[in-house]
Scaffold this motif. Sequence first.
Motif, short mmCIF file in Angstrom:
data_model
loop_
_atom_site.label_atom_id
_atom_site.label_comp_id
_atom_site.label_asym_id
_atom_site.label_seq_id
_atom_site.Cartn_x
_atom_site.Cartn_y
_atom_site.Cartn_z
N MET A 186 -4.34 45.91 -5.52
CA MET A 186 -5.52 45.37 -6.20
C MET A 186 -5.39 45.61 -7.70
O MET A 186 -5.23 46.75 -8.14
N GLY A 187 -5.42 44.50 -8.49
CA GLY A 187 -5.36 44.61 -9.95
C GLY A 187 -6.30 43.60 -10.60
O GLY A 187 -6.45 42.48 -10.10
N TYR A 188 -6.92 44.03 -11.73
CA TYR A 188 -7.84 43.14 -12.45
C TYR A 188 -7.22 42.82 -13.78
O TYR A 188 -6.85 43.71 -14.54
N HIS A 189 -7.07 41.49 -14.05
CA HIS A 189 -6.39 41.04 -15.27
C HIS A 189 -7.33 40.19 -16.11
O HIS A 189 -8.11 39.37 -15.57
N ALA A 190 -7.21 40.39 -17.43
CA ALA A 190 -8.04 39.62 -18.38
C ALA A 190 -7.70 38.15 -18.30
O ALA A 190 -6.54 37.77 -18.09
N ALA A 191 -8.71 37.31 -18.52
CA ALA A 191 -8.53 35.87 -18.35
C ALA A 191 -7.61 35.28 -19.41
O ALA A 191 -6.75 34.44 -19.11
N ASP A 192 -7.76 35.71 -20.68
CA ASP A 192 -7.01 35.04 -21.74
C ASP A 192 -5.62 35.62 -21.95
O ASP A 192 -4.68 34.91 -22.31
N THR A 193 -5.46 36.91 -21.72
CA THR A 193 -4.16 37.54 -22.01
C THR A 193 -3.40 37.96 -20.77
O THR A 193 -2.22 38.31 -20.87
N THR A 194 -3.99 37.95 -19.60
CA THR A 194 -3.46 38.46 -18.32
C THR A 194 -3.16 39.94 -18.36
O THR A 194 -2.45 40.48 -17.52
N TYR A 195 -3.72 40.67 -19.42
CA TYR A 195 -3.50 42.11 -19.46
C TYR A 195 -4.21 42.76 -18.28
O TYR A 195 -5.29 42.33 -17.87
N CYS A 196 -3.58 43.80 -17.78
CA CYS A 196 -4.17 44.54 -16.66
C CYS A 196 -5.26 45.45 -17.20
O CYS A 196 -5.00 46.30 -18.07
N LEU A 197 -6.49 45.26 -16.72
CA LEU A 197 -7.61 46.08 -17.14
C LEU A 197 -7.92 47.18 -16.11
O LEU A 197 -8.56 48.16 -16.42
N TYR A 198 -7.46 46.93 -14.87
CA TYR A 198 -7.68 47.93 -13.82
C TYR A 198 -6.64 47.69 -12.70
O TYR A 198 -6.27 46.55 -12.40
N ALA A 199 -6.19 48.79 -12.08
CA ALA A 199 -5.28 48.68 -10.94
C ALA A 199 -5.51 49.85 -10.00
O ALA A 199 -5.70 50.99 -10.47
N ASN A 200 -5.52 49.57 -8.70
CA ASN A 200 -5.56 50.71 -7.77
C ASN A 200 -4.16 51.31 -7.65
O ASN A 200 -3.16 50.76 -8.17
N ARG A 201 -4.13 52.42 -7.00
CA ARG A 201 -2.87 53.17 -6.96
C ARG A 201 -1.74 52.34 -6.32
O ARG A 201 -0.61 52.31 -6.80
N SER A 202 -2.03 51.62 -5.21
CA SER A 202 -1.00 50.85 -4.52
C SER A 202 -0.44 49.75 -5.41
O SER A 202 0.76 49.48 -5.42
N TYR A 203 -1.32 49.10 -6.19
CA TYR A 203 -0.90 48.01 -7.08
C TYR A 203 0.03 48.54 -8.16
O TYR A 203 1.09 47.98 -8.44
N ALA A 204 -0.37 49.66 -8.77
CA ALA A 204 0.43 50.22 -9.85
C ALA A 204 1.80 50.69 -9.34
O ALA A 204 2.85 50.40 -9.94
N GLN A 205 1.78 51.40 -8.22
CA GLN A 205 3.04 51.94 -7.70
C GLN A 205 3.96 50.84 -7.19
O GLN A 205 5.19 51.00 -7.22
N ALA A 206 3.40 49.72 -6.73
CA ALA A 206 4.24 48.63 -6.24
C ALA A 206 5.16 48.10 -7.32
O ALA A 206 6.25 47.61 -7.04
N TRP A 207 4.71 48.18 -8.59
CA TRP A 207 5.53 47.65 -9.69
C TRP A 207 6.18 48.77 -10.50
O TRP A 207 6.78 48.50 -11.55
N GLY A 208 6.06 50.00 -10.04
CA GLY A 208 6.76 51.11 -10.69
C GLY A 208 5.93 51.82 -11.74
O GLY A 208 6.49 52.48 -12.62
N TYR A 209 4.60 51.74 -11.68
CA TYR A 209 3.71 52.39 -12.66
C TYR A 209 2.74 53.30 -11.95
O TYR A 209 2.71 53.37 -10.72
N ASP A 210 1.92 53.95 -12.77
CA ASP A 210 0.77 54.65 -12.19
C ASP A 210 -0.49 53.96 -12.69
O ASP A 210 -0.44 52.98 -13.44
N GLU A 211 -1.63 54.51 -12.33
CA GLU A 211 -2.89 53.83 -12.61
C GLU A 211 -3.21 53.80 -14.10
O GLU A 211 -4.02 52.96 -14.54
N THR A 212 -2.60 54.64 -14.88
CA THR A 212 -2.89 54.67 -16.32
C THR A 212 -1.86 53.87 -17.11
O THR A 212 -2.21 53.05 -17.97
N SER A 213 -0.58 54.06 -16.76
CA SER A 213 0.47 53.40 -17.56
C SER A 213 0.49 51.90 -17.39
O SER A 213 1.02 51.18 -18.24
N ILE A 214 -0.08 51.39 -16.32
CA ILE A 214 -0.04 49.94 -16.09
C ILE A 214 -1.11 49.21 -16.91
O ILE A 214 -1.01 48.00 -17.13
N ILE A 215 -2.14 49.95 -17.40
CA ILE A 215 -3.25 49.34 -18.14
C ILE A 215 -2.71 48.75 -19.45
O ILE A 215 -1.95 49.39 -20.18
#
Length: 723
Positions: A52-81
């Motif tokens: 589960m990840g929440y991305h901004a509409a105009d930039t697609t920046y990640c504003l929020y991610a649960n632990r599974s989402y972040a770890q799936a791409w090699g990040y944690d919940e803070t570094s993926i923001i």
Amino acid sequence: MMTAPFDPSSTSSTSSASAPSRSEPNGCPPLLSELQQFTRLRQLANSVPLLMGYHAADTTYCLYANRSYAQAWGYDETSIIGLSLAQIVPPSLLPRLIEQFELALHSGTASRYEDLLDASDGGPQRSMEVTLVPDRNEQRQQSCGVLVLLHELTRYRDTERVMAESEGRLARFMQASVEGIVFHRDGLLLDANPACCELLGQSLHAMLGRPLLDAIAPEQRHRVAQLLTGNQDLSVETLLVHRDGSRIPVEFIDRATLQNGAPLRMSVLRDLRDRHAAQARLQYLAHHDALTGLPNRQGFMSQLEHLMVTARSAQTQLAVLFIDLDHFKRLNDSVGHAAGDAQLKIVAQRISACLRTSDRVARFGGDEFMVLLPGIRDARDVIHVAGKLQAAVAAPVDIEGRPISVTPSIGIALFPRDGESPETLIKHADTAMHMAKAHGRAGYAFFDHEVAASAYANLVLEGQLSQAITHGEFALLFQPQIRTIDGVLLGVEALIRWHHPERGLLTPDEFIPLAEQHRLMVPIGAWVLHEAARCARRWQVLGLAQPLSVAVNLSTMQFQAAGFVESVQQLLQDTGIGTDWLELELTERMLMDDVPQVRQRLEQLRALGVRISVDDFGTGYSSLGHLKELPIDKMKIDRSFVKDLPYDRESAAITSAIIELARGLDLTVVAEGVETEAQRQFLARHGCDQLQGMGISPPLSLAQFEHWLSSRPADLTLLSVNT
């Protein structure tokens, strides 16, 4: 324009975090602060099996991610923001994800699709369900972000694929199987393969929707229905009904299975007709002879046992006839086994043609047949049948253009007189058959208990005879042979005796014929030769006698045995007895069996220094022309001619002729069985060289003979009765 990352601390009512909790009416739990609520929501988001990840509409920046989402791409919940989709998502997912992202933003509706994610370690691809949910502002006019949800479907898709492949294989198996297969639910047919349709003689269209039990024979339906109600796997043998009404034996195998996830039953209908036919054939072969088609030993035994019970109840007799074809092996060896088999088939047909429908005939094996005659009232009835069988079997058969005839020997045993069990009755019929053969073959004989007892005694004696050498039960006696004119000892004849453990001392007439029948004469004869040579060597070493010949009787079997000459040569070497000390006695019949081979063997023995004597001369049928060609040293007049001398004219004439013949052939002549002075004088007068018999000495043991040697004068001019 870059949207700031979502921060729960930036929410309004900053003082709410420190505000005291308030209790709600009706006993409800106190309200959580916004921070507490966010923390609780994060915990829940981390626990769900979704990326589960929440991305901004105009930039697609990640504003929020649960632990599974972040770890799936090699990040944690803070570094993926703050990272864009292009920075986060692998290239295999990115193009379509961006496309669907834009679509969700513009349409304002959720988008769902499946895509394949390449494994970073080079493993198999993973199937992902991607859901994009646009986040509209309060006026629902514009999306400010998109919630990206990824759910892995690899396990489910693999399961679906395996099930599809399994169902495909099952469908192909059904079509290709030679066994009938049907699917049914609630007792109604849903599907059937071509083999099942063929088995029932029905089309698939006619079978679909009909009760499965309609295919079962009416008398079997209740039993099969009861088994099916248990909903358990089962295997039972039953009968199907073909469209034409015929019954087909099948093995009904029913199993639970699934089709598209729904439970149903699969039944295999295995055609048992070939199996039943094979079993029937095996059953037939187990009780019948393959060559003649007659019942075999096992089939006959069951018939005999049944008919014996019937005869016992009816108080009648049974007759068992054991038929053996005389000299059938000679027929096989001369015309071949194929012709022999043809002869056996004809004999089987002829025997069957002589019998009543109530009679039984069987082939016991080889050239042996058994006939069973029930309901016998008089033995004369059996004799009549035996005569018919003899005439029918002995009639000539044309084989390869030549008339061939075989005769039967028939043994007869009667129930209940000769046995109360099938085995005893057959054994006694077999014994009677051998009695018929002993009386010249081509005849019949009834079982005789006294003769059978004698045969049994011989069987026991045979067993004891085979162990007599090992147990040291044989002994040699020596009967002197003297020169007629002066009584000088010239030789001895070694005579075997058997110290039987139960019957005492047995003479050769009581066991030698039995030994010759069962090939025991070869080891017994070898023992006699060895013992005679040992005693001769003893006398030679002790100097008890001048060189004398020790005569040993040979049997035909012993003389014709392979390696006999070599065994004599080895014996002479092992014992070291001097030249002319060993003499071998052969009968006239032995000399005439195969003259060229006999002559060759005798010449080899003569070359070893062994003397050759013809025993019991005058009782055989030797050819004088052959006799003169053989290397013979001595001729012995049989005691049957000597015992009536000098008063019987014929005996005197024969004895005189034998002596003259021996002189003409330059042979030494010995008279056996000399007991009286009158006999000695007659033999001396006619020029007989040597004498042997009770009038000189009875057969003596080794010790007795050595005493006889030491106690008698060197020569005797008068006949001395045994000392």
